[in-house]
Design a protein around this motif. Structure first.
Motif, short mmCIF file in Angstrom:
data_model
loop_
_atom_site.label_atom_id
_atom_site.label_comp_id
_atom_site.label_asym_id
_atom_site.label_seq_id
_atom_site.Cartn_x
_atom_site.Cartn_y
_atom_site.Cartn_z
N SER A 41 0.84 -1.20 0.00
CA SER A 41 0.00 0.00 0.00
C SER A 41 0.87 1.25 0.00
O SER A 41 2.09 1.18 0.17
CB SER A 41 -0.89 0.02 1.25
OG SER A 41 -0.14 0.38 2.40
N GLY A 42 0.23 2.40 -0.18
CA GLY A 42 0.95 3.67 -0.12
C GLY A 42 1.28 4.08 1.30
O GLY A 42 1.92 5.11 1.52
N ARG A 43 0.85 3.28 2.28
CA ARG A 43 1.08 3.60 3.69
C ARG A 43 2.23 2.78 4.27
O ARG A 43 2.44 2.77 5.48
CB ARG A 43 -0.20 3.31 4.50
CG ARG A 43 -1.38 4.20 4.12
CD ARG A 43 -2.66 3.75 4.82
NE ARG A 43 -3.78 4.64 4.54
CZ ARG A 43 -4.17 5.64 5.32
NH1 ARG A 43 -3.54 5.87 6.47
NH2 ARG A 43 -5.19 6.40 5.00
N ASN A 44 2.98 2.07 3.43
CA ASN A 44 3.96 1.11 3.94
C ASN A 44 5.12 1.75 4.70
O ASN A 44 5.86 1.06 5.40
CB ASN A 44 4.48 0.20 2.82
CG ASN A 44 5.10 0.97 1.68
OD1 ASN A 44 5.37 2.16 1.80
ND2 ASN A 44 5.32 0.30 0.57
N ALA A 45 5.31 3.07 4.56
CA ALA A 45 6.37 3.74 5.31
C ALA A 45 5.91 4.14 6.71
O ALA A 45 6.71 4.56 7.55
CB ALA A 45 6.86 4.98 4.55
N LYS A 46 4.61 3.99 6.96
CA LYS A 46 4.03 4.33 8.26
C LYS A 46 3.71 3.04 9.03
O LYS A 46 3.79 1.94 8.48
CB LYS A 46 2.75 5.16 8.05
CG LYS A 46 3.00 6.50 7.37
CD LYS A 46 3.84 7.42 8.24
CE LYS A 46 4.04 8.78 7.58
NZ LYS A 46 4.83 9.70 8.42
N PRO A 47 3.35 3.17 10.32
CA PRO A 47 3.18 1.96 11.13
C PRO A 47 2.01 1.08 10.69
O PRO A 47 1.01 1.56 10.17
CB PRO A 47 2.91 2.51 12.54
CG PRO A 47 3.28 3.95 12.51
CD PRO A 47 3.15 4.40 11.10
N MET A 48 2.18 -0.23 10.92
CA MET A 48 1.06 -1.16 10.89
C MET A 48 0.88 -1.64 12.33
O MET A 48 1.76 -2.29 12.88
CB MET A 48 1.32 -2.35 9.98
CG MET A 48 0.15 -3.34 9.99
SD MET A 48 0.45 -4.79 8.95
CE MET A 48 -1.13 -5.66 9.14
N VAL A 49 -0.24 -1.29 12.92
CA VAL A 49 -0.51 -1.62 14.32
C VAL A 49 -1.49 -2.78 14.36
O VAL A 49 -2.55 -2.74 13.74
CB VAL A 49 -1.06 -0.40 15.08
CG1 VAL A 49 -1.41 -0.77 16.51
CG2 VAL A 49 -0.05 0.74 15.06
N LYS A 50 -1.12 -3.84 15.10
CA LYS A 50 -1.93 -5.07 15.15
C LYS A 50 -2.59 -5.20 16.52
O LYS A 50 -1.94 -4.99 17.54
CB LYS A 50 -1.06 -6.30 14.90
CG LYS A 50 -0.30 -6.25 13.57
CD LYS A 50 0.66 -7.43 13.48
CE LYS A 50 1.53 -7.34 12.24
NZ LYS A 50 2.50 -8.45 12.18
N ILE A 51 -3.87 -5.55 16.50
CA ILE A 51 -4.60 -5.81 17.75
C ILE A 51 -5.35 -7.12 17.62
O ILE A 51 -6.08 -7.32 16.64
CB ILE A 51 -5.63 -4.70 18.07
CG1 ILE A 51 -4.95 -3.34 18.19
CG2 ILE A 51 -6.38 -4.99 19.36
CD1 ILE A 51 -5.39 -2.38 17.16
#
Length: 306
Positions: A44-54
């Motif tokens: 995605s275009g957000r891959n430089a930002k965090p992926m937060v898992k819950i």
């Protein structure tokens, strides 16, 4: 994997990943839902930002709102300092809500509001905070049935199910078992410092015939155990239900429950009786903790002896 079912999933993943569309990943436990979520974020275009898992199933109902949305200092007893919630941490990135089907109804209302208004409110706060997150949710439950039985909100279901990805069970993509088995063998070879080269034909044949109720996760843990227990350069033995001696002393064929009981006891012994957490029996069997505890109770297994 090379199966057509998996290739279809990956094709759809490549279509949806670069967009801002919410994705709902559906599939049995152990089919790789978290890995698919990671790939969506990665492409995605957000891959430089965090992926937060819950993991919604792992959080107590009393804490989940604070974990997701945060709280102000003094918002409730024990709130000695301000806490930034997972949604704020994921701002400009992706939030992965695993086991979304386990979320309490009262919290589903608040999640729906976040999706609609794109803002959150910390517990104890007097104002809202705008957020920009991409939502990926996953569940092994039949959410349509949950909606029909009043355990999941219909409006939230349709908000999340904009682009569904249905992951196939391993038994429906048996052509991938050989590739996956060798993949996991190599991983645990490196981790354990072993030099196993091959999987014996009789073992691979057993893999191909087995239905893998715990899916890829069960196959992975089976290979991890096999790499540790087998000597030499070939995996000649694995622990699978139905591979134990099928006859009792009086030549009576064992029932499915007897085989299941024996398999669970074997796994509990491998895990030193530990059910919860990483490397626990529930994870190794590809089952929810509550489901495993229910089976242990029904089968009359004494956990203290494991």
């Amino acid at each position: 994997g090379n199966s057509q079912l998996l290739q279809t999933v990956l094709h759809h993943l490549k279509i949806v990943a670069p967009t801002e569309t919410s994705v709902l990943i559906l599939g049995e436990s152990g089919t790789g839902k978290e890995k698919i979520a990671e790939l969506i974020h990665q492409f995605s275009g957000r891959n430089a930002k965090p992926m937060v898992k819950i993991n919604c199933a792992a959080l107590p109902a009393t804490l989940i709102e604070s974990v997701l949305f945060g709280h102000e200092r003094g918002a409730f007893t024990g709130a000695t300092e301000k806490r930034i919630g997972k949604f704020e941490q994921a701002d400009k990135g992706t939030i992965f809500l695993d086991e979304i089907g386990e979320m309490p109804l009262e919290l589903q209302v608040k999640l729906l509001r976040v999706l609609q208004e794109k803002e959150i409110e910390r517990i104890g706060a007097s104002s809202t905070i705008k957020i920009d997150v991409r939502i990926i949710a996953a569940t092994n439950r039949n959410l349509e049935k949950e909606v029909a039985e009043g355990r999941f909100r219909m409006d939230l279901y349709y908000r999340l199910r904009v682009f569904p990805l249905v992951l196939p069970a391993l038994k429906n993509r048996r052509e991938d078992i050989h590739l996956l088995a060798y993949h996991f063998m190599e991983i645990y070879n490196r981790k354990a410092g072993r030099s196993i080269k091959t999987i014996a034909p009789k073992v691979m044949d057993a893999f191909m015939k087995y239905d893998w109720p715990g899916n890829i996760r069960e196959l992975e843990h089976t290979l991890e155990t096999a790499v540790l227990l087998n000597e030499g350069h070939t995996i000649n033995h694995v622990i699978l239900p139905g591979m134990t001696e099928p006859k009792t002393d009086n030549n009576k064929v064992k029932t499915i429950e007897e085989n299941e009981r024996e398999h669970i006891i074997n796994v509990l012994e491998l895990c030193n009786g530990r059910i919860f957490g990483k490397g626990g029996a529930a994870e190794m069997l590809g089952m929810n903790v509550s489901t495993l505890n229910s089976r242990i109770k029904k089968l009359g297994i004494d956990k203290t002896r494991s």
